[in-house]
Design an enzyme around this catalytic site. Structure first.
Site, short mmCIF file in Angstrom:
data_model
loop_
_atom_site.label_atom_id
_atom_site.label_comp_id
_atom_site.label_asym_id
_atom_site.label_seq_id
_atom_site.Cartn_x
_atom_site.Cartn_y
_atom_site.Cartn_z
N TRP A 58 0.70 -1.07 0.00
CA TRP A 58 0.19 0.01 -0.08
C TRP A 58 0.83 1.38 0.11
O TRP A 58 1.80 1.42 1.04
CB TRP A 58 -0.87 -0.02 1.29
CG TRP A 58 -1.53 1.29 1.47
CD1 TRP A 58 -1.06 2.40 2.13
CD2 TRP A 58 -2.72 1.71 0.57
NE1 TRP A 58 -2.11 3.53 2.21
CE2 TRP A 58 -2.99 2.95 1.12
CE3 TRP A 58 -3.70 1.30 0.01
CZ2 TRP A 58 -4.25 3.70 0.76
CZ3 TRP A 58 -4.68 1.76 -0.62
CH2 TRP A 58 -5.10 3.38 -0.19
N MET A 59 0.38 2.28 -0.93
CA MET A 59 0.90 3.65 -0.87
C MET A 59 0.04 4.60 -0.91
O MET A 59 -1.15 4.45 -1.47
CB MET A 59 1.80 3.81 -2.06
CG MET A 59 2.56 5.17 -2.39
SD MET A 59 3.54 5.44 -3.69
CE MET A 59 2.36 5.47 -4.98
N ASP A 61 -0.14 9.20 0.19
CA ASP A 61 0.56 10.76 -0.13
C ASP A 61 1.98 10.53 -0.44
O ASP A 61 2.88 9.98 0.42
CB ASP A 61 0.12 11.54 0.95
CG ASP A 61 -1.05 11.33 1.50
OD1 ASP A 61 -1.81 10.84 1.11
OD2 ASP A 61 -1.19 12.06 2.85
N TRP A 85 -4.50 0.34 3.49
CA TRP A 85 -3.93 1.24 4.57
C TRP A 85 -3.77 0.67 5.94
O TRP A 85 -4.48 -0.32 6.65
CB TRP A 85 -4.90 2.48 4.61
CG TRP A 85 -4.15 3.69 5.37
CD1 TRP A 85 -3.44 4.71 4.97
CD2 TRP A 85 -3.97 3.85 6.86
NE1 TRP A 85 -3.06 5.42 5.91
CE2 TRP A 85 -3.54 5.01 7.01
CE3 TRP A 85 -4.72 3.17 8.14
CZ2 TRP A 85 -3.33 5.62 8.38
CZ3 TRP A 85 -4.48 3.65 9.24
CH2 TRP A 85 -3.62 4.79 9.53
N PHE A 117 2.80 9.68 9.92
CA PHE A 117 1.94 10.26 8.86
C PHE A 117 2.66 11.40 7.76
O PHE A 117 3.91 11.52 7.98
CB PHE A 117 0.93 11.01 9.34
CG PHE A 117 -0.34 10.08 9.87
CD1 PHE A 117 -0.01 8.63 10.03
CD2 PHE A 117 -1.66 10.62 9.94
CE1 PHE A 117 -1.14 7.84 10.00
CE2 PHE A 117 -2.56 9.75 10.30
CZ PHE A 117 -2.36 8.49 10.26
N SER A 118 2.01 11.90 6.99
CA SER A 118 2.72 12.79 5.91
C SER A 118 3.32 13.84 6.47
O SER A 118 3.29 14.41 7.78
CB SER A 118 1.39 13.14 4.93
OG SER A 118 1.18 12.04 4.14
N ARG A 191 -2.14 18.06 11.02
CA ARG A 191 -1.14 17.22 10.55
C ARG A 191 -0.48 17.81 9.16
O ARG A 191 -0.88 18.79 8.79
CB ARG A 191 -1.56 15.61 10.32
CG ARG A 191 -2.95 15.71 9.67
CD ARG A 191 -3.31 14.24 9.44
NE ARG A 191 -4.30 14.00 8.70
CZ ARG A 191 -5.63 13.98 9.50
NH1 ARG A 191 -5.85 13.71 10.49
NH2 ARG A 191 -6.76 13.83 8.57
N ASP A 192 0.45 17.08 8.87
CA ASP A 192 1.08 16.96 7.54
C ASP A 192 1.82 18.43 7.38
O ASP A 192 1.38 19.14 6.44
CB ASP A 192 0.14 16.93 6.15
CG ASP A 192 -1.10 15.78 6.44
OD1 ASP A 192 -0.44 14.84 7.25
OD2 ASP A 192 -2.29 15.93 6.01
N GLU A 243 -6.00 18.65 4.56
CA GLU A 243 -5.00 17.64 4.86
C GLU A 243 -3.87 18.27 3.97
O GLU A 243 -4.21 19.01 2.72
CB GLU A 243 -5.31 16.18 4.39
CG GLU A 243 -6.26 15.65 5.25
CD GLU A 243 -6.82 13.99 4.94
OE1 GLU A 243 -6.74 13.42 5.95
OE2 GLU A 243 -6.85 13.86 3.63
N TRP A 336 -9.64 8.89 -1.60
CA TRP A 336 -9.99 7.83 -0.47
C TRP A 336 -11.45 7.33 -0.78
O TRP A 336 -11.77 6.60 0.12
CB TRP A 336 -10.00 8.78 0.75
CG TRP A 336 -8.54 8.96 1.32
CD1 TRP A 336 -7.99 10.05 1.45
CD2 TRP A 336 -7.62 7.95 1.73
NE1 TRP A 336 -6.82 9.91 1.71
CE2 TRP A 336 -6.48 8.60 2.08
CE3 TRP A 336 -7.74 6.61 1.83
CZ2 TRP A 336 -5.60 7.92 2.50
CZ3 TRP A 336 -6.60 5.90 2.37
CH2 TRP A 336 -5.54 6.61 2.77
C1 FRU Z 1 -4.00 12.33 3.37
C2 FRU Z 1 -3.85 11.71 4.75
C3 FRU Z 1 -2.81 12.76 5.57
C4 FRU Z 1 -2.30 11.75 6.75
C5 FRU Z 1 -2.06 10.51 5.83
C6 FRU Z 1 -2.25 9.37 6.47
O1 FRU Z 1 -4.43 11.20 2.45
O2 FRU Z 1 -5.16 11.25 5.51
O3 FRU Z 1 -3.89 13.74 6.07
O4 FRU Z 1 -1.14 11.99 7.11
O5 FRU Z 1 -3.04 10.56 4.69
O6 FRU Z 1 -1.73 8.21 5.66
#
Ligand code: FRU
Length: 539
Positions: A58-59, A61, A85, A117-118, A191-192, A243, A336
């Protein structure tokens, strides 16, 4: 592989030249190997040729992209133990040309603070972080820790920001001992982080997604962060959680002006459902981002302006440290809504083509253009050019074994065609048909996957036709289309707008045709290039 139409017609429809290496004969000529396309493996049928996919599992972001010493680094959200995921790691891939990728060992593993996470990475040339050893330039990754234990307990402070550094150009990483560097202020979705060196204000600036806002933080050393401001109340799309922001200055093409661009993904609430990435343009004074009045005026009628109107370009961000002020972008080519169900088992998801971004001022406002990076040309094989094609009834334009690996450029005249709808179809002899085209009456570009092949894995995949609204009357439209087995990326008028979507035919599509709903129409020029990694002059 240098064939397009002629050889294929000789072969008929059951055998094709694809997905297999050319054989070099002793006299230096290249012969293609025949493959029966009715029995193609998942690998041959669905593994993209020039888009990045992980070898297995799985991949999602793209993360932490930076350029250094001739190498483009791409990290990505990765779950190495399954094709859905799971606990997130940062996978890693490298490229010298942005079209051929080499997967590298996993860069970051989850630890007691949480999943990784990202986030982003920067080349800390002046060793502001102090992570440098005096010899090697530190690369500093800034990412989100997502704590699954706190999540299970229903806590709010699940997400914090951490850093790690590399002193060997991204090969190996050390997590900072005082992580996290930014605590959770009581916001569940926090996040991110995307970090950039702000040359004008001489500090690092982080854009961070905080529920449905972007927050900005500043730092001198990448370890101590102070809150600067928040953006997003009452503007743009808010159909879901914000995000993966990106925030960077750009020269406005052909001027000496600089504007700041904020990319802000959100899910759900995208332009055609599920995931999508909107953008905003304005000014940054070192503390606050303020939209340009001409841009906010557009938002008063349009709600949001998207970097891509297709369903499959999400969480895209740009590379750090690319020379000559260039901005290269890459997105996760999925959504998603159905990403975990798409019909590939070995791996799941690929990235979009890397795209070069440009900022222009036109018709009284700023626009972000995105086009495939120039290096794609290295992969071109044979070219076919056709001019002045007049049609009404369904007319075959290309009948080619390599249609699933191709770039097409089409100029369409719209001046006399006020009420017409142009429908292009790519199809195969299993009856799989992907439709796309222009509705010049209701003014939109569309992609329709309803009959495109395997669609039963998700209702959301094909139940609605995706639309890109055209906001003006065009006399001609230029479409650049890039096909790579399971994806179509459409770039309109030099990158003014884009539309990216996936599809999963049972066998590759083999013909392209066009029809009009009303009267005789004209394609001024159609140019088709076979496109294939085996043509790469660089490898
Ligand atoms: C976006 C996201 C980010 C999060 C990551 C988790 O696709 O939901 O906000 O960091 O994926 O895998």
């Amino acid at each position: 592989m240098k064939i397009f139409t002629a050889k294929l017609i000789l072969l008929g429809f059951t055998t094709f030249f694809i997905g297999c290496k050319d054989a070099n004969t002793s006299d230096g000529t290249i012969t293609a190997t025949e493959v029966d396309k009715t029995t193609l493996s998942e690998e041959q049928l669905y593994r993209p040729n020039f888009h990045f996919t992980p070898k297995a599992n799985w991949m999602n972001d793209p993360n932490g992209m930076f350029y250094l010493d001739g190498v483009y680094h791409l990290f990505f959200q990765y779950y190495p133990d399954g094709n859905k995921w799971g606990p997130m790691h940062w996978g890693h891939a490298t490229s010298t040309d942005l079209v051929s990728w080499k997967e590298q060992p996993i860069a970051l593993y989850p630890d007691e603070l949480g999943y990784i996470f990202s986030g982003s990475a920067v080349v800390d040339r002046n060793n502001t972080s102090g992570f440098g050893d005096g010899t090697n330039v530190p690369i500093v990754a800034i990412f989100t820790y997502h704590n699954p234990i706190k999540e299970k307990e229903g806590k709010i402070d699940v997400e914090t920001q951490g850093v790690a550094y590399s002193l060997d150009n991204g090969k190996s990483w050390t997590k900072y001992e005082n992580n996290p560097v930014l605590d959770n202020p009581g916001i569940r979705d926090f996040r991110d982080p995307k970090v950039i060196w702000d040359e004008e204000h001489q500090k690092w600036v982080m854009a961070l997604a905080a529920h449905d806002r972007t927050q900005f933080y500043g730092s001198k050393n990448l370890k101590d962060w102070e809150f600067l401001s928040e953006f997003g109340a009452g503007t743009g799309a808010h159909g879901g959680v914000w995000e993966c922001p990106d925030f960077f200055p750009m020269h406005v093409d052909g001027t000496s002006e600089t504007k700041w661009v904020l990319l802000q993904s959100l899910n759900p609430g995208g332009p055609n459902g599920g995931s999508g990435t909107q953008y905003f343009i304005g000014d940054f004074d070192g503390k606050t981002f303020k939209m340009d009045p001409s841009f906010s005026e557009q938002l008063s009628t349009k709600k949001a302006i998207w970097i891509d109107y297709g369903k499959d370009n999400y969480a895209g961000v740009t590379w750090d440290n690319v020379p000559d002020g260039k901005r290269f972008f890459i997105g996760w080519m999925s959504n998603w809504l159905y990403a975990q169900e798409v019909p590939t088992e070995t791996w799941r998801s690929s990235m979009t083509l890397p795209r070069e971004l440009k900022l222009i001022f036109s018709n009284g406002t700023y626009k972000l253009l995105s086009s495939p990076i120039g290096k794609l040309k290295n992969l071109y094989g044979q070219t076919i050019v056709k001019k002045d094609i007049v049609f009404k009834k369904k007319t075959v334009l290309l009948d080619s074994g390599n249609l699933d690996l191709s770039r097409l450029v089409i100029d369409i005249e719209l001046k006399e065609m006020k009420d017409d709808k142009y429908t292009f179809t790519v199809e195969n002899d299993k009856g799989n048909q992907l439709f796309f085209g222009i509705d010049n009456k209701d003014k939109y570009i569309f992609i329709d996957r309803k009959k495109s092949g395997k669609i039963d894995f998700s209702e959301a995949f094909s139940s609605k036709i995706s639309r890109l609204p055209l906001n003006q009357n065009y006399e001609t439209i230029n479409l650049k289309l890039v096909f790579d087995k399971t994806s179509l990326e459409i770039f309109l008028n030099g990158g003014e707008m884009a539309m990216t979507e996936l599809f999963f035919p049972e066998v590759p599509y083999q013909t392209l045709s066009v029809e009009s709903s009303n009267k005789d129409c004209k394609i001024a020029i159609l140019k088709a290039n076979e496109i294939n990694l085996t043509n790469n002059s660089n490898i």
